[in-house]
Design an enzyme around this catalytic site. Sequence first.
Site, PDB file in Angstrom:
ATOM      1  N   ILE A 276       0.906  -0.960  -0.068  1.00 49.92           N
ATOM      2  CA  ILE A 276      -0.276  -0.008   0.147  1.00 49.92           C
ATOM      3  C   ILE A 276       0.676   1.251  -0.309  1.00 49.92           C
ATOM      4  O   ILE A 276       1.430   1.372   0.741  1.00 49.92           O
ATOM      5  CB  ILE A 276      -0.797   0.002   1.207  1.00 49.92           C
ATOM      6  N   SER A 277       0.137   2.394   0.066  1.00 47.68           N
ATOM      7  CA  SER A 277       1.341   3.225  -0.404  1.00 47.68           C
ATOM      8  C   SER A 277       2.398   3.378  -0.967  1.00 47.68           C
ATOM      9  O   SER A 277       2.581   3.213  -2.202  1.00 47.68           O
ATOM     10  CB  SER A 277       1.570   4.103   0.940  1.00 47.68           C
ATOM     11  N   ASN A 278       3.769   3.901  -0.533  1.00 45.97           N
ATOM     12  CA  ASN A 278       4.406   3.578  -1.332  1.00 45.97           C
ATOM     13  C   ASN A 278       5.094   1.873  -1.727  1.00 45.97           C
ATOM     14  O   ASN A 278       5.660   1.700  -2.656  1.00 45.97           O
ATOM     15  CB  ASN A 278       6.273   4.420  -1.022  1.00 45.97           C
ATOM     16  N   GLY A 300      -2.718  -1.534  -2.934  1.00 45.38           N
ATOM     17  CA  GLY A 300      -3.757  -0.161  -2.146  1.00 45.38           C
ATOM     18  C   GLY A 300      -3.138   1.069  -2.494  1.00 45.38           C
ATOM     19  O   GLY A 300      -1.874   0.753  -2.287  1.00 45.38           O
TER      20      GLY A 300
END
Length: 602
Positions: A276-278, A300
């Site tokens: 998720i994210s980075n 995500g």
Amino acid sequence: MDSRSLPRATALGLFALLVSACAVTATRPGAPMSANGVGVFDPVRITEHRNGDDLLTGGLGLDGLRAMTPPAFADASAPTPAELRRRALWSNWRGIADLSPAGGYGSLYGSVATVPGREYQAFATLPGARHPHRVLLQAPDGFDANRRCLVVAASSGSRGIYGAISVAGAWGLPKGCAVAYTDKAAGTDYFDLAAREGARLDGTRGGPGETLAFEPDTTAASGVAFKHAHSRDNPEADWGRHVRQAAEFGLQALAQAYPQQAPFTFENTRVIAVGISNGGGAVLRAAELEGDWLDAVVAGEPNVYANAGGARTLYDFGTEAALLMPCALSHLGLPALPDIAQRCEAAANAGLIEGNDLPSWQRSAYDKLRAQGWTDDALRGGAASVGFGLWRAVAAAYASAYGRFGVDEHPCGYRYEVLGTDGPRAATPAERAAWWSDGSGIPPGGGIALAEPPGAASPIDGLVCLRQLWTADTPAAMRVREGVAATEAGLPRAGLPVIVVHGVDDGLIPAAFTSTPYVAKAQAAGRDVRYWQVRNAQHFDAFLGLPQFAERYVPLLPYVYHALDHAWAVIEGEVLPADAVIDTKPRAKEAALGPENLALPR
């Protein structure tokens, strides 16, 4: 932020978590592992986690993870590796997931099951890189030999090696999958320049002559250095290769863990990448690498840049948000920062916004952000990042990383110091000891502050400098833009199933700049990519433990887990789910999250 905004003390505490066990029954060195021509994983540290300890929570369980204070160290200045691990698990769980009793974690979705097993850890270095990244394999005792599964994950943000535990570990370990992790050459291996002290493989502190996770090449004698900003490697450009190398390490560690089932290869072991994210951006970068080594990918809220219509880089929209969003939010009816008039006037004097008074400056800032593609939902979701000063922290660190600037070379003069009441001071042994377990990978946090550039006359002078590294034609700006260009994502491999999940209200990594153009480009090229857009979901599930967020937003993690379920089903012969815009219903005040709030797609 509005009338339900966070108290400042709470906000600062959350920022330390977000941009901030176990008795090991046996610890022993392992044999060096070959990295298939791309290096050697050496040394390998193997630890066992059973009998009151486990892989997923370090023996803390859900109640221990919910505790408001971290697991204590017997000796604050010299914690044991087991104590550091337990506390790192606590920090990373709480920094990512909503563990509040009404949030539904562990009952409605997710798992904190007790999973005994072993951990294999090593440093891995990519060809051409100056510094290693951490890799870790969690091998459960209940590994399913009949469905050989390896989940490979990259930490979110700049977090340490346990930064994806609540994403990949929580889904894969209870199912009998092994899970491999990488910190993407970021992480919490902070180096104290005055003490000449960094982090060893086990998280304890070490000095010159020892094998450390990060030791910068500098003669600077004060302050703090950390890998993401100061390695001179621009790690984001290599996120995909970090994931691939973690998967290779995972397969070789599996052969040590279960020799009777060896060999483990990409041909005979199912490999799913998730983040998720980075971390989401990292697994999408892995998806484009050559070779039939991945079976499915779930990303995500990914920080990903595709050269497509509407796409913008994190550095571009992040520096823009740092300058304009504080003024714009008041136009949406959200309370202003205490120094908003001074900030907006400085922005007007710098030619960034128009007007003659505060209301006109606020309207101008809002109009400019909307014209650049920001939605009202994303602006409201970004209010927390404004209140926490997150845009400034991200922009300063990423500018250093993209430009490959070393310690004390930041073109805007930013540096990282431990501050006392009278200015910079030396870190205490107890502070240094806790950095590895408590840090988020990018200060502020853990007593470390991001110091303003010398001579800054207004509250936005440093931010203007950071923005000019994107817009100007100076040598430093060209270095930064060259580094950003190296992070552009390609198309996923043809035939690879990919599911992208993103919150419509994400104000840190807005979907309009990242996931939406990436998916559009991939689908136009005929790639097997599906896209779930989740209404009323913002970037930080951990905020949902606070009523003012819980009444407005739903968590994103349930959809990431659900997408992983679908990815596994696709590997076993089912078809990918359809694209979906998912209507959700945030829970009522003081109500518990229920299935009716989530509307998980079929």
